[in-house]
Write a protein that holds these residues in place. Structure first.
Motif, PDB file in Angstrom:
ATOM      1  N   GLU B 147       0.813  -1.222   0.000  1.00  0.00           N
ATOM      2  CA  GLU B 147       0.000   0.000   0.000  1.00  0.00           C
ATOM      3  C   GLU B 147       0.846   1.271   0.000  1.00  0.00           C
ATOM      4  O   GLU B 147       0.309   2.372  -0.006  1.00  0.00           O
ATOM      5  CB  GLU B 147      -0.939   0.005   1.210  1.00  0.00           C
ATOM      6  CG  GLU B 147      -1.943  -1.143   1.237  1.00  0.00           C
ATOM      7  CD  GLU B 147      -2.962  -1.085   0.096  1.00  0.00           C
ATOM      8  OE1 GLU B 147      -3.264   0.012  -0.378  1.00  0.00           O
ATOM      9  OE2 GLU B 147      -3.428  -2.151  -0.330  1.00  0.00           O
ATOM     10  N   THR B 414      -5.909   9.970  -3.265  1.00  0.00           N
ATOM     11  CA  THR B 414      -5.430   9.177  -2.134  1.00  0.00           C
ATOM     12  C   THR B 414      -3.959   9.453  -1.871  1.00  0.00           C
ATOM     13  O   THR B 414      -3.119   9.322  -2.768  1.00  0.00           O
ATOM     14  CB  THR B 414      -5.678   7.659  -2.340  1.00  0.00           C
ATOM     15  OG1 THR B 414      -5.058   6.934  -1.264  1.00  0.00           O
ATOM     16  CG2 THR B 414      -5.171   7.150  -3.667  1.00  0.00           C
ATOM     17  N   GLY B 415      -3.672   9.867  -0.638  1.00  0.00           N
ATOM     18  CA  GLY B 415      -2.290  10.177  -0.273  1.00  0.00           C
ATOM     19  C   GLY B 415      -1.542   8.969   0.249  1.00  0.00           C
ATOM     20  O   GLY B 415      -0.360   8.803  -0.028  1.00  0.00           O
ATOM     21  N   GLU B 416      -2.242   8.114   1.002  1.00  0.00           N
ATOM     22  CA  GLU B 416      -1.522   6.988   1.608  1.00  0.00           C
ATOM     23  C   GLU B 416      -2.379   5.733   1.799  1.00  0.00           C
ATOM     24  O   GLU B 416      -1.876   4.727   2.259  1.00  0.00           O
ATOM     25  CB  GLU B 416      -0.939   7.401   2.971  1.00  0.00           C
ATOM     26  CG  GLU B 416      -1.991   7.936   3.942  1.00  0.00           C
ATOM     27  CD  GLU B 416      -1.401   8.383   5.299  1.00  0.00           C
ATOM     28  OE1 GLU B 416      -0.177   8.449   5.422  1.00  0.00           O
ATOM     29  OE2 GLU B 416      -2.192   8.663   6.212  1.00  0.00           O
ATOM     30  N   HIS B 417      -3.665   5.786   1.473  1.00  0.00           N
ATOM     31  CA  HIS B 417      -4.519   4.618   1.709  1.00  0.00           C
ATOM     32  C   HIS B 417      -4.576   3.655   0.531  1.00  0.00           C
ATOM     33  O   HIS B 417      -4.919   2.497   0.692  1.00  0.00           O
ATOM     34  CB  HIS B 417      -5.947   5.051   2.065  1.00  0.00           C
ATOM     35  CG  HIS B 417      -6.047   5.713   3.398  1.00  0.00           C
ATOM     36  ND1 HIS B 417      -7.181   6.311   3.853  1.00  0.00           N
ATOM     37  CD2 HIS B 417      -5.127   5.879   4.385  1.00  0.00           C
ATOM     38  CE1 HIS B 417      -6.969   6.815   5.062  1.00  0.00           C
ATOM     39  NE2 HIS B 417      -5.729   6.574   5.392  1.00  0.00           N
ATOM     40  N   GLY B 418      -4.263   4.143  -0.652  1.00  0.00           N
ATOM     41  CA  GLY B 418      -4.331   3.276  -1.816  1.00  0.00           C
ATOM     42  C   GLY B 418      -5.659   3.409  -2.549  1.00  0.00           C
ATOM     43  O   GLY B 418      -6.607   4.021  -2.058  1.00  0.00           O
TER      44      GLY B 418
END
Lengths: 470, 470
Positions: B147, B414-418
């Motif tokens: 992710e 989405t910055g970091e969640h996928g």
């Protein structure tokens, strides 16, 4: 030669003034900084914007004409040698700084911008673009991105890849995509930004880049440490890192390189020692002082012969400038200079340099070694003469053994120069046949007509260094 | 349901003890931390080593059985929901620390290792693995890599991608490749290491990873700054960065989040202010002191209501722990909590939070926002009830507008969640249809039978959040 129809279509896109196919123009772009590789392109084009690049790619894709995107041609893997003819694309007109964004710490540029111009422009704003390939005075950002260029500050600051945040790319089918942006975090889809970095122009053409900046380190100090043996220098590198210090620069020069550099730069470098480390630390002054003191101690414990801290910034700059001149200095010794970049885990440096010396002796060739000790990124450099076929054969064999040794030590065939033509025969040594096959799968999915810089990255049957001599 | 023949082949590989297909086992792996997505797998397997993974993949590729690699299922994009059935692969047996290499500052682990266990293990050696997703207590390294997980320290230290140096990967055809290594510099071929990071299990299965470590920062300080308005907090974030300070953590909580967090954590947080910044700096103590002083001044200039510097490490830890608990705290309020991660350039944070509030009002839904202000990575979080279809429809519409606004401001969905299933309908908003097509090309070149986590990343016709409810 280009088909007349194709030629007319390309001229219609860029205009007569930006289309070149005279013999003298073609010769200029038939080679790059890599010795022994030369092949004539069919034309040289200077597009003015992304839309022209897009139109050129569409024509080339339709008529299956190879495209070689080229910055300043300073690469050392024959990555911009137009092996299969076709057109060379120059970014002379696409060399603008588009924006420095001080709020988001980014800079957006066109691919033709000179690396040092960018570094200087952002430094005026108190900002820092760390990647500093030795060729930065003339290399372009587009070239740096295509080759994922490294430099002297890689250990602490990383390489070009670590600073590319977003790209505009013309794909081999002529479509334009934009990846990433001014975003510290972005996981929308596959990481095409980093996939393009280091792809050597084989997957598409970069027409714009947004790069990450960081605040300029407050201060910098430089020191030169002499050792009577390779082991001493290697042990010092190990000990510095084990002491949890990550210096900005941790460069290594062997005795042979030192001699040649001093002969060239004449700044009073010693020439009778086994090895030298050039160490820089940057950051807040109290931390730089503390790290320098600690590194001095560490070097003393590793039996340094002498430690000389540059008294002024100018003195420090003279030392790093001398180091940056290593290739030019070595190039004066013999008609042909072959600079390699076998890379090993940091802990294996001394072992690797010893192996290089043994291999040079075995094949009776002259190799000096310098490089980025903190990265394990070494530059064994052979001074030879391309006209001496028998010697060149021995040089090839020596380098093949050097690459094999690097792999054996957990290293790689190229740390920062790229694969291009030069390393393509050895790529499977690092990746295995399965790895190379997976990469070919990717390449041909993107570029089914193989128009983007064909003949690079993936080897044909031959293993010879000298592939084309017209 | 699996064909009996396939089932027998899979049991022959992992053994009866590591093959599960009872109803109760399947239900457990039919969903992950993402609300509203559920689909039953056909079997759950726990391979013991790379060779077993390889054999499983070969069988699945032959019989076109979907494979969903799964860590602890903490992802928030329904990335491990087995949408099209098939097998869920667990790495419970492949959870070992293989090696901490103090000379080269690397750690090599199996994918099933818990993130916090890794962080703690390397900290014992004075080393630091910075990526710290909020779920790190239970998330696995394999999941983090798939992710490209972020966390609170992203601004200064980057995300998971920036620490992955080498991978062992089982490709969809069952072949095993190794990428990268203990090498600060490596440009041998395309950057498959980073291509795999964040590819959400759609390109292959990670069976081993070599990660970069850095020396542990000497010290850390924490402060909490209160503002009466979003603008004040936004201005302070801007001013900190413009003053060339990059704090380790720069977190933002709006009034709504604050209230809920205090109700949960009971550590005396104020609940009547407009916004709060939680700021941490780490490094050598003199620099931390200096930066904290400077940031205090900056916050005062941005009309902070109050500034509270944690007096002890414990007090600082309580503050960050409270922040890390934001999701859990919000989740207590209503039956369903939907946490998003629309991300914008840092300079657009105040504007984005205002837009989120306007949109929430427009659709009459309850949204609190917190997140990583330094990264522009916001977490608008909606408290709702999945059983209320009419409300869920409004929630969907609100989030769609939030994503559109993020894109308009130069941000991402989405910055970091996928992407997973949840963001797949919006992927083209960020990448354009051409960008999505290029990514699909890559996916299907690698995985022509579409066995690797099918239904993720690329949207089908539907745009609905709730896709499967068995």
């Amino acid at each position: 030669m280009l088909d007349q129809n194709v030629k007319q279509k390309l001229i219609a896109i860029v205009g007569e003034d930006n289309f070149f196919d005279s013999e003298e123009n073609l010769v200029v772009y038939s080679y790059d900084a890599t010795p022994n590789y030369q092949a004539m392109p069919d034309a040289v084009l200077k597009p003015k914007n992304t839309s022209e690049v897009q139109d050129i790619v569409k024509v080339c894709n339709e008529y299956k004409v190879p495209i070689v995107p080229r910055g300043s041609g300073t690469n050392l893997c024959a990555g911009t040698c137009p092996l299969e003819g076709g057109i060379v694309l120059l970014f002379t007109h696409m060399n603008k700084m588009i924006e420095i964004d001080e709020e988001n710490l980014t800079v957006t540029v066109q691919p033709g911008m000179i690396t040092l111009d960018l570094i200087n422009a952002v430094e005026e704003k108190g900002l820092f673009y760390p990647p500093d390939p030795s060729s930065m005075k003339i290399s372009t950002i587009g070239g740096n991105i295509n080759e994922n260029s490294g430099g002297l500050r890689g250990l602490k600051y990383g390489v070009t890849r670590d600073y590319v945040m977003g790209l505009e790319i013309v794909l081999p089918n002529g479509e334009v995509i934009r990846t990433g942006g001014k975003l510290a975090k972005d996981v929308a889809g596959y990481d095409f930004t980093r996939l393009m970095v280091g792809s050597e122009g084989t997957l598409g053409i970069i027409t714009e880049a947004t790069l990450k900046l960081i605040p300029t380190p407050e201060t910098k100090k430089t020191m030169l440490v002499l050792f009577d043996s390779l082991e001493g220098a290697g042990a010092a590198v190990q000990a510095i890192i084990s002491n949890k210090i990550i210096p900005a620069t941790l460069e290594f020069l062997d005795q042979g390189t030192l001699e040649v550099v001093e002969d060239f730069a004449k700044i009073g470098l010693p020439t009778d020692v086994g090895a030298v480390l050039l160490i820089e630390q940057d950051g807040p002054s109290e931390i730089v002082e503390r790290d320098m003191e600690k590194m001095k101690e560490v070097c003393e414990h590793s039996n340094a012969l002498s430690i000389q801290v540059a008294k002024t910034e100018e003195e420090g700059l003279a030392l790093t400038t001398a180091r940056r001149a290593a290739l030019s200095a070595l190039a004066r010794k013999k008609p042909t200079t072959i600079l390699e970049d076998a890379t090993v885990p940091r802990s294996k440096i001394a072992e690797m340099v010893h192996a290089i010396n043994e291999i040079a002796k075995k094949f009776d060739v002259e190799i000096c070694t310098f490089g980025h000790a903190g990265d394990g990124n070494l530059h064994p450099t052979c001074m030879t003469d391309a006209r001496n076929e028998e010697e060149i054969h021995r040089v090839e064999e020596a380098f093949a053994e050097i690459f094999a040794k690097a792999i054996e030590l957990g290293g790689t065939i190229t740390g920062e120069h790229g694969v291009g033509v030069m390393k393509s025969p050895y790529l499977a040594w690092k990746l295995g046949e399965e790895g190379v096959e997976a990469m070919k799968t990717l390449k041909f999915a993107f570029d089914p007509n193989n128009i983007m810089n064909p003949g690079k990255m993936f080897a044909k049957e031959t293993k010879k260094r000298v592939v084309v001599q017209k």
